[in-house]
Design an enzyme around this catalytic site. Sequence first.
Site, PDB file in Angstrom:
ATOM      1  N   SER B 223      15.046  22.678  -8.559  1.00 14.62           N
ATOM      2  CA  SER B 223      13.825  23.434  -8.186  1.00 14.62           C
ATOM      3  C   SER B 223      13.552  24.654  -8.803  1.00 14.62           C
ATOM      4  CB  SER B 223      14.010  23.858  -6.609  1.00 14.62           C
ATOM      5  OG  SER B 223      14.360  22.768  -5.871  1.00 14.62           O
ATOM      6  N   LYS B 247      16.746  26.889   6.576  1.00 12.35           N
ATOM      7  CA  LYS B 247      15.474  27.539   6.279  1.00 12.35           C
ATOM      8  C   LYS B 247      14.253  26.548   6.682  1.00 12.35           C
ATOM      9  CE  LYS B 247      13.440  30.840   3.134  1.00 12.35           C
ATOM     10  NZ  LYS B 247      13.708  31.829   2.114  1.00 12.35           N
TER      11      LYS B 247
END
Lengths: 270, 423, 188
Positions: B223, B247
Amino acid sequence: MIRIFSILAGLAFSFVLALSFVFEAVGTAKDGLPNTVESNFHEHPGALKLASDGLFGKFDKQQLQRGFAVYQGVCQNCHSLKFVAFRDLKALGYDDDEVKAIAKQYQVPAYNAATGEVKTQPGKPTDHFPPVVYGGKGAPPDLSLITKSRHGGAAYVHSLLLGYQNQPAELLKKFPDAKTPEGLFYNPYFANLNIAMPPPLTADGQVTYAPGNPPATKEQMAQDVSAFLVWTAEPNLAERHQKGWPVVLFLLLATVLAYMAKRNVWADKH
Amino acid sequence: MSFPWANEYKPSHPFMQWMDEKLPLPRFMYNAIGAGYPVPRNLNYMWNFGVLAGFCLVIQIVTGVILAMHYAANADVAFNSTEHIMRDVNWGWLMRYAHANGASAFFVVVYTHIFRGFYYSSYKAPREMVWLLGVAIFLLMMATAFMGYVLPWGQMSFWGAKVITGLFGAIPLVGEPLQHWLLGGFSPDNAALNRFFSLHFLLPFVILGVVILHIWALHIPGSSNPTGVEIKTESDTVPFHPYYTAKDGFGLGVFLVLYCAMVFFFPNALGHPDNYIQANPMQTPAHIVPEWYFWPFYAILRAFTTDFILSAKLWGVLAMFSAILVWFFLPWLDKSPVRSGTYRPLFRKFFYVLLIDVLVLGYCGGAPAQEPYLMVSQIAAIYYFLHFLVILPIVSSIERPDPLPFSITEAVLGNDDAAAIKA
Amino acid sequence: MSQDAGTAAPAGHETEGVRRRDFINIAAVSAAGVGGIATLVPLISQMAPSADVRAESSTEIDISAIAPGQAIKAVFRKQPVFIRNLTPAEIAAAEAVDVSSLRDPQSLKDRTKEGKKNWLITMGVCTHLGCVPLGSGEGEVKGDFGGYYCPCHGSTYDTAARIRKGPAPKNLEVPEYAFSSDTIVKIG
């Protein structure tokens, strides 16, 4: 290389757009902004308060029954209600026998296998409201979904029903060509201001309400039939509101828990 | 995946060990979205939208398969069958509203995901393939959403189908035969409705396939992150699970609250009333607009009002398709060595102008095709093309970026983990 | 998630705090599970019969036009139902049978309503594999026992629609019904 090509393409699109803009601007400078009868005299529906409004809205069954009476007494001569089945009327508080009696008042098309003909027969609770044959001017829309298929919904129906008036003198002064044509009626709540439907609610007491209901004034009838048409368009509205609350509250709780769990997990990383 | 410190999958249960030898699917998941995937520790909430988009796709496929059990793709009965779903099918109203609003939610999420990509230049090397696949997903989504909107066979469905297939009629020589071929007739009818239903069912699974490729391509470089600085040490990363599952779980909760509030309390707020009128080939609605997520592109289509070499119609069609196709070239148009907009002051200003520009285009696309909306959309469309095709290439070569942090850890903690640097 | 989250918590914290954290993490994961299961309710129940189908779960049929010896094939829940006006001879034939000798022992009385012995109302669905037996229409084969005959596998029913020959295990099913009046029968 790719960038040179892209800059050229970008400039080409921009140039043609700029050209279009210049022509539009010149045209607008000459003619001004659009100024039509509709943009001047069309009115947005006034406020209407119904029991079905808001996040807790549910139906007032008494009012729906009155609205149904108005539909039967006034609207149904020209307007069909094809997505509503007689059995659905139980939601208005009628019992099985009353629903059966209401269904019998209507002649529903039925195919006869023995003769091959389509004949009408008295309605059954499982049937839908039958089509309405109308030979006059205009095309009366089916009313099942009318409050969902018009901007403003129920408020629009309410304002339209009571909005008939004489064409303002000011309108004819500004737009001498816009005189309401013969056979149409001036109504500022209708999109093009001239509607084919004659004023449907003509007098107080036009529909007889069952005892114990408020007097059938034009205002009351307009409100009641608007409420009824909210129900025909969205019979599940009350159930939807009622089920929505626990779902949203549960999700809020779960989200708070998820936030706290997220903080726990990240406690050592910030 | 390619990081040496990534956790290794070590099944403890004998069954999982057996499974891992025969079909290492749990290992694959562990390395893809489990503790085996190290992710930059500084991702902000803008990075939640990829997972949310995947969730939206699942919502759409599940509710869509259910709706297809009750829907009838025939011009005579399609509208009735939709009302049958709304009135008689158990929970049918919920399924349909969840699907209709699910489409809007999907686009909200994906637009956010795309603009996250614009701001942080997520398209830059080594993630060009991630970006290209993403744009392909977006194009597939638009096709799917358009065909899905035709299915209820309301007035907007019908005229949307007519207008959009009419765009292909602008192509010189082959335009008209192509339009007739697409529709299987001269105007939308049974043939068009049936093939749209078939493709509307098929395309989401194609999207699912491309999404898998999109994630695969992402996992090769790993990422990106808000600083745009590449991962240097283990201290720059945390394992995807539990950190980002937690999250994303919170982000999903917030999303679901908003989505369910729409579904249960304002289900028709984003729809157009005219689509509750049965399709009537003899009468066009006063004001044809597509669904809101197409408005910016629809505004670009309508902004061309003057013939110049080519017809205005053809210019509009070319520009509308180019408006998306230009995204494919972004990795090669923006050559700035710095990724994140946070460290690119000039680029950042233009980014915000673009954001407002697209909102203006969207507003104009939903407004009636008259002045002053046309002139405003012309100006906005000029900026749109200048931004991607002219401004980005120039800015990336003249801009002086702000100093970058040494590492992700430094950006988060203010100083680097000494042990990690030694390691 | 909860377990990993628990181990990810740094050591040295008070046990009280750790326990509270574990509780929250477990609660969050449980909430997700409960929500997921609750979502299954609409997803599953949407396949059950819809309101319009349920509304047709009972049917009213006018039987005034059925003369003795005649039968009609009506529709009940999208399946055929036979309504037969038995002649005195047919009633006698049905009553003459020794009930205990039958595969599915039932008398005509068991299969009709009190005082309406001539009205034999049965499903038109063979109890063998679901074909529609012949015998309700004029000129159709009624089989050796004068009732119904299933052309699929040769099940033969008598004038009380009881199975007499062939593979069917049961008599033709008598649906739930009641006479609303002398001429209207409500099935279901």
